[in-house]
Design a protein around this motif. Structure first.
Motif, PDB file in Angstrom:
ATOM      1  N   SER A 136       0.839  -1.202   0.000  1.00  0.00           N
ATOM      2  CA  SER A 136       0.000   0.000   0.000  1.00  0.00           C
ATOM      3  C   SER A 136       0.874   1.252   0.000  1.00  0.00           C
ATOM      4  CB  SER A 136      -0.916   0.007   1.232  1.00  0.00           C
ATOM      5  OG  SER A 136      -1.557   1.260   1.359  1.00  0.00           O
ATOM      6  N   GLU A 137       0.975   1.910  -1.137  1.00  0.00           N
ATOM      7  CA  GLU A 137       1.788   3.127  -1.220  1.00  0.00           C
ATOM      8  C   GLU A 137       1.244   4.255  -0.336  1.00  0.00           C
ATOM      9  OE1 GLU A 137       2.521   4.272  -5.232  1.00  0.00           O
ATOM     10  OE2 GLU A 137       3.436   2.352  -5.785  1.00  0.00           O
ATOM     11  N   PRO A 138      -0.079   4.493  -0.304  1.00  0.00           N
ATOM     12  CA  PRO A 138      -0.582   5.542   0.595  1.00  0.00           C
ATOM     13  C   PRO A 138      -0.281   5.253   2.062  1.00  0.00           C
ATOM     14  CG  PRO A 138      -2.247   4.979  -1.031  1.00  0.00           C
ATOM     15  CD  PRO A 138      -1.159   3.952  -1.159  1.00  0.00           C
ATOM     16  N   LEU A 139      -0.434   4.003   2.482  1.00  0.00           N
ATOM     17  CA  LEU A 139      -0.161   3.665   3.879  1.00  0.00           C
ATOM     18  C   LEU A 139       1.312   3.872   4.208  1.00  0.00           C
ATOM     19  CD1 LEU A 139      -0.977   2.574   6.622  1.00  0.00           C
ATOM     20  CD2 LEU A 139      -0.707   0.248   5.716  1.00  0.00           C
ATOM     21  N   LEU A 140       2.201   3.457   3.323  1.00  0.00           N
ATOM     22  CA  LEU A 140       3.632   3.643   3.570  1.00  0.00           C
ATOM     23  C   LEU A 140       3.982   5.125   3.651  1.00  0.00           C
ATOM     24  CD1 LEU A 140       5.138   0.882   1.247  1.00  0.00           C
ATOM     25  CD2 LEU A 140       4.847   0.801   3.732  1.00  0.00           C
ATOM     26  N   ALA A 141       3.331   5.953   2.827  1.00  0.00           N
ATOM     27  CA  ALA A 141       3.577   7.396   2.876  1.00  0.00           C
ATOM     28  C   ALA A 141       3.087   7.998   4.192  1.00  0.00           C
ATOM     29  CB  ALA A 141       2.885   8.078   1.694  1.00  0.00           C
ATOM     30  N   ILE A 142       1.953   7.521   4.676  1.00  0.00           N
ATOM     31  CA  ILE A 142       1.419   8.002   5.957  1.00  0.00           C
ATOM     32  C   ILE A 142       2.355   7.622   7.096  1.00  0.00           C
ATOM     33  CG2 ILE A 142      -0.443   7.685   7.633  1.00  0.00           C
ATOM     34  CD1 ILE A 142      -2.324   7.356   5.150  1.00  0.00           C
ATOM     35  N   LEU A 143       2.802   6.384   7.102  1.00  0.00           N
ATOM     36  CA  LEU A 143       3.700   5.935   8.168  1.00  0.00           C
ATOM     37  C   LEU A 143       5.026   6.690   8.136  1.00  0.00           C
ATOM     38  CD1 LEU A 143       3.039   2.084   8.048  1.00  0.00           C
ATOM     39  CD2 LEU A 143       2.273   3.704   9.803  1.00  0.00           C
ATOM     40  N   GLU A 144       5.535   6.933   6.943  1.00  0.00           N
ATOM     41  CA  GLU A 144       6.769   7.698   6.825  1.00  0.00           C
ATOM     42  C   GLU A 144       6.581   9.109   7.389  1.00  0.00           C
ATOM     43  OE1 GLU A 144      10.022   9.155   3.424  1.00  0.00           O
ATOM     44  OE2 GLU A 144       8.247   8.007   2.848  1.00  0.00           O
ATOM     45  N   GLY A 145       5.454   9.728   7.074  1.00  0.00           N
ATOM     46  CA  GLY A 145       5.169  11.060   7.606  1.00  0.00           C
ATOM     47  C   GLY A 145       5.022  11.058   9.111  1.00  0.00           C
ATOM     48  N   MET A 160       7.067  -0.710  21.155  1.00  0.00           N
ATOM     49  CA  MET A 160       5.891  -0.937  21.981  1.00  0.00           C
ATOM     50  C   MET A 160       4.734  -0.047  21.554  1.00  0.00           C
ATOM     51  SD  MET A 160       4.618  -2.679  24.533  1.00  0.00           S
ATOM     52  CE  MET A 160       6.012  -3.277  25.504  1.00  0.00           C
ATOM     53  N   ARG A 161       5.011   1.221  21.267  1.00  0.00           N
ATOM     54  CA  ARG A 161       3.920   2.126  20.872  1.00  0.00           C
ATOM     55  C   ARG A 161       3.396   1.784  19.482  1.00  0.00           C
ATOM     56  NH1 ARG A 161       5.100   8.052  23.759  1.00  0.00           N
ATOM     57  NH2 ARG A 161       5.696   7.143  25.777  1.00  0.00           N
ATOM     58  N   ASN A 162       4.265   1.287  18.622  1.00  0.00           N
ATOM     59  CA  ASN A 162       3.797   0.773  17.331  1.00  0.00           C
ATOM     60  C   ASN A 162       2.800  -0.360  17.527  1.00  0.00           C
ATOM     61  OD1 ASN A 162       4.801   2.114  15.017  1.00  0.00           O
ATOM     62  ND2 ASN A 162       6.829   1.268  15.344  1.00  0.00           N
ATOM     63  N   ASN A 163       3.164  -1.312  18.389  1.00  0.00           N
ATOM     64  CA  ASN A 163       2.287  -2.455  18.638  1.00  0.00           C
ATOM     65  C   ASN A 163       0.974  -2.012  19.277  1.00  0.00           C
ATOM     66  OD1 ASN A 163       4.086  -4.317  17.586  1.00  0.00           O
ATOM     67  ND2 ASN A 163       5.063  -4.728  19.559  1.00  0.00           N
ATOM     68  N   MET A 164       1.068  -1.075  20.209  1.00  0.00           N
ATOM     69  CA  MET A 164      -0.144  -0.574  20.857  1.00  0.00           C
ATOM     70  C   MET A 164      -1.060   0.118  19.858  1.00  0.00           C
ATOM     71  SD  MET A 164       1.595   0.894  24.353  1.00  0.00           S
ATOM     72  CE  MET A 164       0.089   1.622  25.012  1.00  0.00           C
ATOM     73  N   THR A 165      -0.466   0.862  18.935  1.00  0.00           N
ATOM     74  CA  THR A 165      -1.262   1.540  17.912  1.00  0.00           C
ATOM     75  C   THR A 165      -2.020   0.536  17.060  1.00  0.00           C
ATOM     76  OG1 THR A 165       0.263   3.413  17.820  1.00  0.00           O
ATOM     77  CG2 THR A 165      -1.133   3.064  15.903  1.00  0.00           C
ATOM     78  N   ARG A 166      -1.310  -0.505  16.634  1.00  0.00           N
ATOM     79  CA  ARG A 166      -1.961  -1.531  15.813  1.00  0.00           C
ATOM     80  C   ARG A 166      -3.105  -2.189  16.565  1.00  0.00           C
ATOM     81  NH1 ARG A 166      -0.990  -7.028  15.237  1.00  0.00           N
ATOM     82  NH2 ARG A 166       0.935  -6.888  16.445  1.00  0.00           N
ATOM     83  N   HIS A 167      -2.856  -2.561  17.834  1.00  0.00           N
ATOM     84  CA  HIS A 167      -3.899  -3.225  18.613  1.00  0.00           C
ATOM     85  C   HIS A 167      -5.098  -2.307  18.832  1.00  0.00           C
ATOM     86  CE1 HIS A 167      -1.619  -6.811  19.263  1.00  0.00           C
ATOM     87  NE2 HIS A 167      -0.677  -6.223  19.974  1.00  0.00           N
ATOM     88  N   ILE A 168      -4.839  -1.048  19.131  1.00  0.00           N
ATOM     89  CA  ILE A 168      -5.936  -0.114  19.381  1.00  0.00           C
ATOM     90  C   ILE A 168      -6.795   0.042  18.129  1.00  0.00           C
ATOM     91  CG2 ILE A 168      -6.488   2.327  19.783  1.00  0.00           C
ATOM     92  CD1 ILE A 168      -4.098   2.371  21.757  1.00  0.00           C
ATOM     93  N   ILE A 169      -6.158   0.270  16.988  1.00  0.00           N
ATOM     94  CA  ILE A 169      -6.928   0.479  15.761  1.00  0.00           C
ATOM     95  C   ILE A 169      -7.708  -0.778  15.391  1.00  0.00           C
ATOM     96  CG2 ILE A 169      -6.787   0.922  13.285  1.00  0.00           C
ATOM     97  CD1 ILE A 169      -4.348   2.713  13.860  1.00  0.00           C
ATOM     98  N   VAL A 170      -7.028  -1.906  15.356  1.00  0.00           N
ATOM     99  CA  VAL A 170      -7.656  -3.144  14.900  1.00  0.00           C
ATOM    100  C   VAL A 170      -8.815  -3.547  15.813  1.00  0.00           C
ATOM    101  CG1 VAL A 170      -7.283  -5.639  14.652  1.00  0.00           C
ATOM    102  CG2 VAL A 170      -5.639  -4.025  13.685  1.00  0.00           C
TER     103      VAL A 170
END
Length: 213
Positions: A136-145, A160-170
């Motif tokens: 996903s090019e848009p997702l990669l651009a968002i994460l880079e930003g 840890m905060r990356n993992n927490m973000t994924r869990h919270i969103i999902v």
């Protein structure tokens, strides 16, 4: 004759995708077999998944693809509208809101968010999500930003905060989807749901770090 077979094959593939999405959403990845998916899709051939997709993993990939194209269009729209000097909160909105907007537009009942949550939590299929994220090019651009706007964190804190973000969103998306099925549960507009999640994640990412580097 060939066109008829092609149309029938496409209908069968969509039926299998729909059955896989619902069954995995309700029961989890490991509890659902290819044979059960074939039966739920109304296929007399117990090997329909293998015939049309190759494997259950490939069927899961196809189910993700069915939704990701539309989510990517919303991600690109969010990217195009981002402020000229985006801050952490702006990038988190780009990350969160397209998925909530997409889910809000599906209506109820839908099973995608819970399907996604169960695929994400199963060690055997989590890699499939990362494969699709990398496409996903848009997702990669968002994460880079987002990473470029964040304060500098020690590696364990960032992970840890990356993992927490994924869990919270999902898991929040799965909860929103589940609640939408209940007639007794008040329906919160997706825009409001988006801001609630964005506020929470912004606070988490900008929280002070007290762990030793």
């Amino acid at each position: 004759m060939t066109d008829g077979k092609t149309e029938q094959s496409a209908r069968t593939r969509l039926a299998l995708i729909g059955a896989a999405e619902e069954l995995i959403a309700l029961h989890g990845v490991s509890a659902v077999s290819s044979r059960q998916i074939s039966k739920a899709a109304g296929q007399g051939n117990n090997y329909a998944v293998g015939h049309h997709f190759g494997s259950k993993d490939d069927l899961i990939r196809a189910t993700l693809d069915k939704h990701n194209a539309s989510i990517d269009r919303l991600r690109q729209k969010a990217l195009d509208a981002i402020a000229s000097d985006p801050q952490v909160r702006d990038w988190i909105r780009c990350l969160v809101c397209p998925e909530i907007e997409y889910l809000g537009g599906l209506g109820a009942p839908t099973y995608f968010a819970r399907f996604f949550a169960n695929v994400s939590s199963d060690p055997a299929t989590t890699i499939l999500l990362y494969e699709k994220m990398g496409e996903s090019e848009p997702l990669l651009a968002i994460l880079e930003g987002l990473y470029g706007a964040l304060p500098e964190f020690p590696a364990p804190v960032l992970e840890m905060r990356n993992n927490m973000t994924r869990h919270i969103i999902v898991n929040t998306l799965a909860d929103i989807e589940r609640a939408a099925e209940s007639r007794d549960h008040p329906v919160t507009p997706w825009q409001q749901q988006c801001e609630i999640v964005v506020d929470a994640l912004t606070g988490m990412w900008l929280a002070p770090t007290t762990a030793a580097p």
